[in-house]
Enzyme design. Sequence first.
Site, mmCIF file in Angstrom:
data_model
loop_
_atom_site.group_PDB
_atom_site.id
_atom_site.type_symbol
_atom_site.label_atom_id
_atom_site.label_comp_id
_atom_site.label_asym_id
_atom_site.label_seq_id
_atom_site.Cartn_x
_atom_site.Cartn_y
_atom_site.Cartn_z
ATOM 1 N N SER A 79 35.163 43.328 35.672
ATOM 2 C CA SER A 79 36.270 43.749 36.533
ATOM 3 C C SER A 79 37.180 44.659 35.726
ATOM 4 C CB SER A 79 37.065 42.536 37.030
ATOM 5 O OG SER A 79 38.290 42.942 37.614
ATOM 6 N N TYR A 111 41.628 34.946 33.924
ATOM 7 C CA TYR A 111 40.574 35.727 34.583
ATOM 8 C C TYR A 111 40.362 37.057 33.861
ATOM 9 C CZ TYR A 111 38.189 38.424 38.217
ATOM 10 O OH TYR A 111 37.291 39.213 38.915
#
Length: 227
Positions: A79, A111
């Site tokens: 990501s 994350y």
Amino acid sequence: MQLDLASLQSVRSFAAAFLKSESRLHILINNAGLMMKGVTEEGYGMIFGINHLGHFLLTLLLLDRLKESGPSRVVNVASKAYEFGKIDFNCLTAHKDLAVGDTDFELFKKYSHSKLCNVLFTHELAKRLQGTDVTCYSLHPGEIKTEIGRNTGFLWRIILWPVDFLFFVDPVSGAQTTLHCALQEGIEHLSGNYFSRCALVKVEPKARDDAVAKKLWEVSGNLCGLF
């Protein structure tokens, strides 16, 4: 075959069952990802355990089959959030996680750290696959309408809802860069690199740091009981 990335024993059982039943493996896509509090079966932070450690172990357990089946590819769905990440090995040693805290902001930081792990893992894996017929890639799939934030707080979901509705794409559109890395011919020489919108993107220096990538590999292997 069942696979629970929150359990390293489940990963081992799945890999053993797969290797017993399947003689070839050409494409491995490590796509699972979440943002939630909690710990894995072995006590690692849930985000770190599922987004990185489980994928790391699964890939290494299947690596020989990938080599035997070449040409083969490993695709790690990362990501753009990796840009906000860092690898704190001291925190990992002390807390079995890449950060501490369970607020929505702290979960997002965890994350981001895990997504940096994905990119660094790909960088190091490519080095170790040189001379084989296996290549690997990491990628940013784009902003996709998924349920990745379903375990975050109510306020976080309220804030994200209009952004999700107005700007995020559907899962089919979001899968295109993953499919590009898995299937596109002629990108073998780009092994270890990072893609976004089906195009090569240069990552930040911290995501191609040889020393950090090597240390993450070694630490991950020790946590998984491989080394």
